[in-house]
Scaffold this motif. Structure first.
Motif, mmCIF file in Angstrom:
data_model
loop_
_atom_site.group_PDB
_atom_site.id
_atom_site.type_symbol
_atom_site.label_atom_id
_atom_site.label_comp_id
_atom_site.label_asym_id
_atom_site.label_seq_id
_atom_site.Cartn_x
_atom_site.Cartn_y
_atom_site.Cartn_z
ATOM 1 N N GLY A 261 46.046 52.278 38.167
ATOM 2 C CA GLY A 261 44.604 51.637 38.338
ATOM 3 C C GLY A 261 44.622 50.143 38.003
ATOM 4 O O GLY A 261 43.954 49.273 38.859
ATOM 5 N N THR A 262 45.578 49.412 37.237
ATOM 6 C CA THR A 262 45.763 48.000 36.872
ATOM 7 C C THR A 262 46.414 47.668 38.402
ATOM 8 O O THR A 262 46.148 46.474 38.696
ATOM 9 C CB THR A 262 47.108 47.813 35.919
ATOM 10 N N ASP A 263 47.408 48.303 39.097
ATOM 11 C CA ASP A 263 47.915 47.739 40.383
ATOM 12 C C ASP A 263 46.772 47.607 41.366
ATOM 13 O O ASP A 263 46.772 46.820 42.141
ATOM 14 C CB ASP A 263 48.967 48.658 40.765
ATOM 15 N N GLU A 264 45.934 48.668 41.471
ATOM 16 C CA GLU A 264 44.770 48.576 42.375
ATOM 17 C C GLU A 264 43.807 47.500 42.346
ATOM 18 O O GLU A 264 43.375 46.990 43.132
ATOM 19 C CB GLU A 264 43.872 50.100 42.324
ATOM 20 N N VAL A 265 43.724 47.416 40.932
ATOM 21 C CA VAL A 265 42.625 46.243 40.487
ATOM 22 C C VAL A 265 43.379 44.826 41.159
ATOM 23 O O VAL A 265 42.639 43.964 41.673
ATOM 24 C CB VAL A 265 42.443 45.982 39.108
ATOM 25 N N ARG A 266 44.619 44.517 40.909
ATOM 26 C CA ARG A 266 45.564 43.520 41.624
ATOM 27 C C ARG A 266 45.425 43.472 42.834
ATOM 28 O O ARG A 266 45.325 42.615 43.587
ATOM 29 C CB ARG A 266 46.727 43.559 41.172
ATOM 30 N N ARG A 267 45.433 44.493 43.622
ATOM 31 C CA ARG A 267 45.398 44.596 44.987
ATOM 32 C C ARG A 267 44.224 44.294 45.666
ATOM 33 O O ARG A 267 44.015 43.405 46.542
ATOM 34 C CB ARG A 267 45.937 45.878 45.682
ATOM 35 N N LYS A 268 43.003 44.737 45.067
ATOM 36 C CA LYS A 268 41.823 44.475 45.486
ATOM 37 C C LYS A 268 41.659 42.953 45.137
ATOM 38 O O LYS A 268 41.008 42.358 46.302
ATOM 39 C CB LYS A 268 40.828 45.321 44.902
ATOM 40 N N ALA A 269 41.934 42.227 44.278
ATOM 41 C CA ALA A 269 41.834 40.985 44.283
ATOM 42 C C ALA A 269 42.336 40.210 44.946
ATOM 43 O O ALA A 269 41.990 39.108 45.491
ATOM 44 C CB ALA A 269 42.164 40.689 42.390
#
Length: 250
Positions: free
Chosen positions: A234-242
């Protein structure tokens, strides 16, 4: 490129295949590099505390991670399918290497740091629950020794479960996991099943517990570390969306 027939479409296929291989090499590297941080941080905490915090991870447990749990998932990432839109990207610069600054930030700074924090939280949770305070003895014969062995096991199991989240995060760089599908890489799923089985043997099989310094984990610790894969991914997914929003704006 090797043209196997008299058809210009073969050039497109070859370029797409080359981009897939290049991406998969980078995914392999991100996955491997991401585990360096949670393996180094326990030793750094031990050293910086002057021994007040006992070593959260043993050498043999690190070897079990490097040689046992992470190998098959890492190899499986090399068999990932091409991400959607791989041919819509502009060509990369000829001077661009396989390892980039963004890759290092992602693996060491995001995935690695989150994994390290989660694994260390499991370690301290077990010790503090047993009444440990910094500087308390945890060696053999001490009242806290059993809690300490359980705590190092929790660190080990925490890193392994974080590897699962890292593996799913590393599967994509541009697309989301939903776009490529959770179940589309059966080799990765088999590798994850193997590492969970291998970890279970090291933790719950008495003949190897003494060798690797492990102990059976209580239910509350198991429930805690079961959340780690989702937190890492989830942390990496937030980074990718940003990152995608930033590129869309620019």
């Amino acid at each position: 490129m090797v043209l196997t027939d008299d058809n210009f479409a073969t050039i497109v296929t070859a370029i797409e295949s080359g981009r897939r291989v290049y991406d998969n090499v980078r995914k392999f590297i991100v996955y491997i590099f991401a585990h360096l941080t949670p393996e180094v941080v326990p030793f750094a905490v031990f050293a910086l505390s002057g021994g007040a915090v006992p070593l959260p991870l043993t050498v043999l447990q690190i070897l079990a991670i490097d040689l046992g749990t992470e190998t098959l998932p890492a190899l499986a990432l090399g068999r990932e399918r091409a991400e959607p839109g791989v041919m819509n990207r502009p060509p990369r610069k000829s001077s661009q290497g396989v390892i980039s600054r963004d890759m290092l930030i992602r693996s060491w700074g995001y995935l690695g740091v989150v994994s390290a924090v989660l694994a260390m939280s499991a370690f301290f949770y077990v010790l503090w629950r047993a009444g440990w305070q910094p500087g308390d003895p945890t060696g053999e014969g001490s009242a806290l020794h059993d809690a300490y062995v359980t705590a190092t096991t929790a660190t080990f199991a925490g890193i392994v479960t974080c590897q699962i989240g890292t593996a799913f995060a590393a599967r994509t760089d541009h697309a989301s996991l939903r776009e490529i599908g959770v179940w589309t890489n059966p080799l990765l799923l088999a590798g994850i099943a193997f590492e969970l089985l291998f970890t279970g043997i090291l933790i719950y099989f008495p003949p190897v517990q003494g060798l690797f310094g492990t102990a059976a984990l209580p239910l509350d610790v198991i429930l805690l570390i079961m959340t780690f894969p989702l937190l890492v991914w989830g942390t990496d997914e937030v980074r990718r969306k940003a990152r995608r929003r930033r590129f869309a704006t620019s």
